[in-house]
Design an enzyme around this catalytic site. Structure first.
Site, PDB file in Angstrom:
ATOM      1  N   LYS A 107       0.861  -1.185   0.000  1.00 43.86           N
ATOM      2  CA  LYS A 107       0.000   0.000   0.000  1.00 43.86           C
ATOM      3  C   LYS A 107       0.895   1.232   0.000  1.00 43.86           C
ATOM      4  CE  LYS A 107      -3.969  -0.269   0.391  1.00 43.86           C
ATOM      5  NZ  LYS A 107      -5.156  -0.254  -0.520  1.00 43.86           N
ATOM      6  N   GLY A 219     -20.891   6.419   2.435  1.00 47.20           N
ATOM      7  CA  GLY A 219     -19.734   6.732   1.602  1.00 47.20           C
ATOM      8  C   GLY A 219     -20.127   6.592   0.146  1.00 47.20           C
ATOM      9  N   GLY A 221     -18.576   7.432  -2.831  1.00 43.96           N
ATOM     10  CA  GLY A 221     -17.559   7.569  -3.865  1.00 43.96           C
ATOM     11  C   GLY A 221     -17.750   6.479  -4.900  1.00 43.96           C
ATOM     12  N   ASN A 222     -16.645   6.072  -5.539  1.00 48.86           N
ATOM     13  CA  ASN A 222     -16.744   5.078  -6.606  1.00 48.86           C
ATOM     14  C   ASN A 222     -17.392   3.782  -6.130  1.00 48.86           C
ATOM     15  OD1 ASN A 222     -15.226   2.506  -7.888  1.00 48.86           O
ATOM     16  ND2 ASN A 222     -15.532   4.045  -9.455  1.00 48.86           N
ATOM     17  N   ALA A 223     -16.880   3.220  -5.030  1.00 43.98           N
ATOM     18  CA  ALA A 223     -17.401   1.944  -4.551  1.00 43.98           C
ATOM     19  C   ALA A 223     -18.851   2.073  -4.100  1.00 43.98           C
ATOM     20  CB  ALA A 223     -16.542   1.405  -3.407  1.00 43.98           C
TER      21      ALA A 223
END
Length: 417
Positions: A107, A219, A221-223
């Site tokens: 990471k 959340g 966002g993309n996910a």
């Protein structure tokens, strides 16, 4: 008042300790798996648009490479810390292992606020990161990918910088690239799609009907956006609530996922969506939904709010959204928690598919990517579920036992321990 530690790496180590005890690992193997094998910290001077030079601090952790080269995203966040990156690299190690990919865990992180950077400043920062780390990257060493606030365009700049340095074409060094530069079809929604497949499997073995069932997404966002869209498309669920970092919306009768995604893209926030009422993040977490998708950052579900959670299934699309104390509370409540490094492994799985396609210079159609991802995620869930039933433990602990055992075996076979 909770005294649980919120240092994500402390949490990651606690989880490893529990798995090591269950697996009866020897002291040397246990201690090896508690720590990253390689840590790199770099200081990046970047020329800004106004002519000044700004200094950025960045990290790359190669946690364990016993099963293959390190693999993991690069996060750009103003509150990034070395311990967060360590924890995420550890989770990536178990994640690639649980899905049985021939990869290790890594990471990266850059301490920055990308919302305050222009496109040209982002490009200079991306290239500076790769210049500083080029010697430690490569398809046989470490393969970065997108993560929080990094995009296919940023990956394209990183790949180009690496290829410029080594003087040859090497698209597999970075995944999550644009399709025109060797990206894989199906990568954009892979994290959410993998989570949807695992949710389907968990519902099936527990006799939960998802057709028309309510879901909430924390959340957006993309996910989170793709979870809402695919939850409707594949599982025929009904989106009733969603939240982002600044606001939340709720309509118990249902919200069109496509309309909400369109609103978020156009306005940058969920606030102001006409077909729903406002809701706070904490209120969203406590809604009586069938499936809750935590899809934001770490430590969202804690001991002080876990008692209020009423979902049947909690599918962790974010990394580390549930603390250990909260985990125990959810387990006592009978909530099925699909742990992050199983539930969100779709992203790294399709990243692996991208590496394979790059290596062969042969690219798959979207249907084949979806079929291969479904097969991998279904097999991974089956293995974890079997371990859970056999050992009479929760799915998170079961996933740890599966993932850690495979990495420990590879370390032993190599003669490291």
């Amino acid at each position: 008042m909770t005294t649980e530690p919120f240092n994500p790496f402390t949490i990651a180590q606690q989880q490893i300790d529990q798995a090591a005890e269950k697996l009866e690992l020897d002291k040397g193997t246990h201690e090896l798996l508690r720590w990253p094998m390689k840590e790199i910290k770099v200081t990046l001077p970047v020329k800004m648009d106004d002519g000044s030079t700004k200094i950025f601090h960045a990290f790359r952790i190669q946690y364990n490479t016993a099963r293959g080269p390190a693999k993991g995203g690069v996060r750009w966040h103003p509150l990034e810390t070395i311990d967060t990156v360590r924890a995420l690299a550890a989770w990536m190690t178990w994640k690639t292992s649980v899905v049985d990919l021939p990869l290790g865990g890594g990471k990266g992180g850059v301490v920055c606020n990308p919302k305050e950077l222009s496109q040209t400043e982002k490009e200079r920062l991306a290239r500076a990161y790769v210049r500083a780390l080029a010697g430690s990257l490569g398809v046989t060493k470490d393969v970065p990918a997108p993560d929080v606030y990094t995009t296919p365009q940023i990956m394209a700049w990183m790949m180009d910088e690496y290829e410029t340095i080594i003087g040859e074409n090497h698209p597999g060094v970075i995944t999550g690239k644009p399709l025109a530069l060797g990206g894989s079809k199906g990568r954009g929604d892979a994290t959410a799609r993998g989570g949807i497949y695992v949710t389907r499997e968990a519902a099936a073995v527990n006799g939960i009907n998802l057709d028309g069932a309510a879901m909430a997404v924390q959340g957006f966002g993309n996910a989170g956006q793709n979870a809402a869209l695919l939850g409707e498309e594949i599982l025929h669920m009904k989106l009733v609530a969603a939240s982002d970092s600044r606001s939340g919306v709720y309509n118990p009768k249902g919200i069109s996922a496509a309309a909400l995604v369109d609103h978020k893209i156009k306005n940058g926030v969920l606030k102001g969506f006409q077909e729903a009422d406002e809701i706070t993040n904490e209120e969203l977490l406590a809604l009586p939904v069938t499936v809750l998708f935590p899809a934001a950052l770490e430590n969202v579900v804690r001991a002080d709010n876990a008692q209020d959670i009423k979902c049947r299934i909690c599918c962790e699309l974010a990394n580390g959204p549930t603390t250990p104390d909260a985990d125990r509370i959810l387990d006592d409540k009978g909530i099925i928690v699909l742990p992050d490094f199983l539930a969100n492994a779709g992203g790294v799985t399709v990243s692996y598919f991208e590496q394979v396609q790059n290596a062969y210079n042969l690219y798959w159609e979207l249907q084949e990517v979806h079929w291969r991802l479904d097969k991998r995620m279904t097999q991974a869930f089956a293995g974890v579920y079997e371990m859970s039933k056999r050992s009479k433990i929760g799915l998170r602990e079961a996933a740890y036992l599966v993932g850690v055992a495979r990495v420990a075996e590879a370390c032993k076979l190599r003669g490291w321990v």
